[in-house]
Design a protein around this motif. Structure first.
Motif, PDB file in Angstrom:
ATOM      1  N   PHE B 173       0.844  -1.203   0.000  1.00  0.00           N
ATOM      2  CA  PHE B 173       0.000   0.000   0.000  1.00  0.00           C
ATOM      3  C   PHE B 173       0.874   1.246   0.000  1.00  0.00           C
ATOM      4  O   PHE B 173       0.625   2.194  -0.745  1.00  0.00           O
ATOM      5  CB  PHE B 173      -0.926   0.006   1.204  1.00  0.00           C
ATOM      6  CG  PHE B 173      -1.770   1.240   1.299  1.00  0.00           C
ATOM      7  CD1 PHE B 173      -2.944   1.348   0.582  1.00  0.00           C
ATOM      8  CD2 PHE B 173      -1.372   2.316   2.096  1.00  0.00           C
ATOM      9  CE1 PHE B 173      -3.722   2.495   0.643  1.00  0.00           C
ATOM     10  CE2 PHE B 173      -2.137   3.462   2.168  1.00  0.00           C
ATOM     11  CZ  PHE B 173      -3.314   3.553   1.436  1.00  0.00           C
ATOM     12  N   GLY B 174       1.881   1.239   0.841  1.00  0.00           N
ATOM     13  CA  GLY B 174       2.786   2.379   0.920  1.00  0.00           C
ATOM     14  C   GLY B 174       3.480   2.648  -0.399  1.00  0.00           C
ATOM     15  O   GLY B 174       3.700   3.799  -0.776  1.00  0.00           O
ATOM     16  N   ALA B 175       3.810   1.589  -1.111  1.00  0.00           N
ATOM     17  CA  ALA B 175       4.466   1.752  -2.404  1.00  0.00           C
ATOM     18  C   ALA B 175       3.553   2.507  -3.375  1.00  0.00           C
ATOM     19  O   ALA B 175       3.979   3.431  -4.064  1.00  0.00           O
ATOM     20  CB  ALA B 175       4.834   0.392  -2.975  1.00  0.00           C
ATOM     21  N   PHE B 177       1.048   4.417  -2.502  1.00  0.00           N
ATOM     22  CA  PHE B 177       0.818   5.745  -1.960  1.00  0.00           C
ATOM     23  C   PHE B 177       1.975   6.692  -2.254  1.00  0.00           C
ATOM     24  O   PHE B 177       1.771   7.846  -2.654  1.00  0.00           O
ATOM     25  CB  PHE B 177       0.606   5.634  -0.455  1.00  0.00           C
ATOM     26  CG  PHE B 177      -0.071   6.808   0.134  1.00  0.00           C
ATOM     27  CD1 PHE B 177      -1.449   6.904   0.130  1.00  0.00           C
ATOM     28  CD2 PHE B 177       0.673   7.834   0.699  1.00  0.00           C
ATOM     29  CE1 PHE B 177      -2.077   8.005   0.669  1.00  0.00           C
ATOM     30  CE2 PHE B 177       0.045   8.938   1.233  1.00  0.00           C
ATOM     31  CZ  PHE B 177      -1.330   9.019   1.222  1.00  0.00           C
ATOM     32  N   ALA B 178       3.174   6.208  -2.047  1.00  0.00           N
ATOM     33  CA  ALA B 178       4.344   7.059  -2.241  1.00  0.00           C
ATOM     34  C   ALA B 178       4.499   7.476  -3.699  1.00  0.00           C
ATOM     35  O   ALA B 178       4.808   8.627  -3.999  1.00  0.00           O
ATOM     36  CB  ALA B 178       5.597   6.341  -1.763  1.00  0.00           C
ATOM     37  N   ALA B 179       4.260   6.540  -4.592  1.00  0.00           N
ATOM     38  CA  ALA B 179       4.411   6.852  -6.008  1.00  0.00           C
ATOM     39  C   ALA B 179       3.410   7.919  -6.445  1.00  0.00           C
ATOM     40  O   ALA B 179       3.716   8.775  -7.271  1.00  0.00           O
ATOM     41  CB  ALA B 179       4.227   5.594  -6.841  1.00  0.00           C
ATOM     42  N   MET B 182       3.550  11.038  -2.595  1.00  0.00           N
ATOM     43  CA  MET B 182       4.684  11.554  -1.834  1.00  0.00           C
ATOM     44  C   MET B 182       5.860  11.897  -2.725  1.00  0.00           C
ATOM     45  O   MET B 182       6.955  12.130  -2.249  1.00  0.00           O
ATOM     46  CB  MET B 182       5.122  10.521  -0.785  1.00  0.00           C
ATOM     47  CG  MET B 182       4.029  10.143   0.188  1.00  0.00           C
ATOM     48  SD  MET B 182       4.553   8.876   1.357  1.00  0.00           S
ATOM     49  CE  MET B 182       5.648   9.826   2.412  1.00  0.00           C
ATOM     50  N   SER B 183       5.630  11.921  -4.011  1.00  0.00           N
ATOM     51  CA  SER B 183       6.742  12.126  -4.931  1.00  0.00           C
ATOM     52  C   SER B 183       6.735  13.502  -5.570  1.00  0.00           C
ATOM     53  O   SER B 183       7.427  13.734  -6.555  1.00  0.00           O
ATOM     54  CB  SER B 183       6.704  11.054  -6.024  1.00  0.00           C
ATOM     55  OG  SER B 183       6.732   9.765  -5.441  1.00  0.00           O
ATOM     56  N   GLY B 184       5.973  14.418  -4.974  1.00  0.00           N
ATOM     57  CA  GLY B 184       5.891  15.753  -5.551  1.00  0.00           C
ATOM     58  C   GLY B 184       5.382  15.650  -6.969  1.00  0.00           C
ATOM     59  O   GLY B 184       4.414  14.953  -7.230  1.00  0.00           O
TER      60      GLY B 184
END
Lengths: 208, 208
Positions: B173-175, B177-179, B182-184
């Motif tokens: 899930f975090g993967a 979410f980050a992509a 959280m990657s601007g």
DNA sequence: GTCTATATTTCGATAGAC
DNA sequence: GTCTATCGAAATATAGAC
């Protein structure tokens, strides 16, 4: 005005008389006690949701006492931000130049994971107060003060690296982040050692 | 009081006279325009950091006009929360019973990924205003209104599933979410199609 | 260093005309 | 449905005694 201006936190301005030589784990200074309470409260209720009155009450002092140690509420947040920055600067310097390969990223992330486990609270504070931190960052614009998140974004945007690899870099970071900070207390019964190992194995599967 | 009470958003109380039969993509109602502006502003500056005055100004009306459509500032946030909830309820019902295996999780996450790509803004709002949303949630405690995040945490805490697998579930899930969040704007030049495929491949490598 | 005031500002919310 | 005008609350921040 008093000495309530430096938000370095590392270089204590000129506190009472803490003997620099002592080995005993001396009681934390009032300044640090304020920071610790603020860290908890800002994380629980958010920077805007938590008032200085609450911080003072939980600490057993008055608002005015806080203003002796800090110039403003923002100054407290900045001091906490600098605390994290202290820990991050080592890893930060490593992604300073050249394209970041999957392998380099893996090593970097391994370091960061260790710091995250040790500084859980500080990371959580940052995750939950991004808006306030960005506003603060905008106002001071500390010149060469390169932020962790900025560098993170820059690495992920580096066109010299395949998009496929950059997505995996972002993803692996997210995997770490989610396991530690987005899972509530689902892994509370798991030791840092075990949790760290499981996360590391997951990261390896992403980066191959 | 006016009709400014329902935060369902789905069931429009009794707006002007939008013909339910019309096929033209009719201009959004004032209520929806408020929500759209609030979504942007609450995400940019945070729920507490953005004032209703700003929302009104960007919209070209006054604060009082907003209060005709919504009972309170909290009510606006709640309406946006319900917007997301509408999309999430399908996937939500799937993790309602029985232990969630890695395979089930994979299918679930695939659905969620699609919704995330389509509803980016709403997810970002939630990520950046957790404190405000938790407070709101505490105050209303909508009885059987089971929240997405609650269920997410419960699944990850299910002792019937191996910790190793739960860490991977959280990590995958975090993967995602980050992509996406959280990657601007690192992947701004990448199409949703390509980004989605790359993320899906990453998730598969985690869940095997 | 910490206290008791108090100043100042901003924001959420309401009343009532149009 | 939108406006003008205003209220009341709460928070940040300051002044000055101890």
């Amino acid at each position: 005005m008093t000495q309530a201006t430096s938000h370095t936190g590392a270089v204590k301005a000129h506190q009472p008389a803490e003997p620099d030589v002592g080995e005993a784990p001396e009681a934390p200074s009032t300044r640090e006690r304020i920071l610790n309470v603020a860290l908890d409260l800002f994380t629980e209720k958010g920077f805007d949701g938590a008032s200085l009155r609450e911080v003072a009450e939980r600490l057993g002092v008055t608002k005015a006492a806080i203003y002796y140690h800090f110039a403003s509420k923002d100054d407290i947040l900045m001091a906490l931000h600098m605390r994290l920055h202290e820990f991050g600067k080592d890893a930060l310097s490593q992604m300073t130049e050249g394209p970041v390969t999957l392998e380099r990223w893996g090593k970097l992330l391994d370091e960061i994971l260790g710091q995250m486990l040790a500084q859980r609270k500080l990371f959580l504070l940052h995750e939950r107060n991004q808006a306030a931190l960005e506003k603060l960052h905008r106002e001071v614009h500390d010149a060469e003060h390169e932020d962790i998140q900025d560098k993170f974004h820059r690495v992920l945007a580096d066109p010299r690296v395949l998009v496929r690899d950059r997505v995996r870099m972002a993803g692996s970071f997210g995997a770490v982040f989610a396991a530690l900070f987005m899972s509530g207390d689902a892994f509370e019964g798991t030791s840092n050692q075990e949790l760290g190992d499981l996360v590391r194995q997951t990261v390896r599967d992403i980066l191959v």
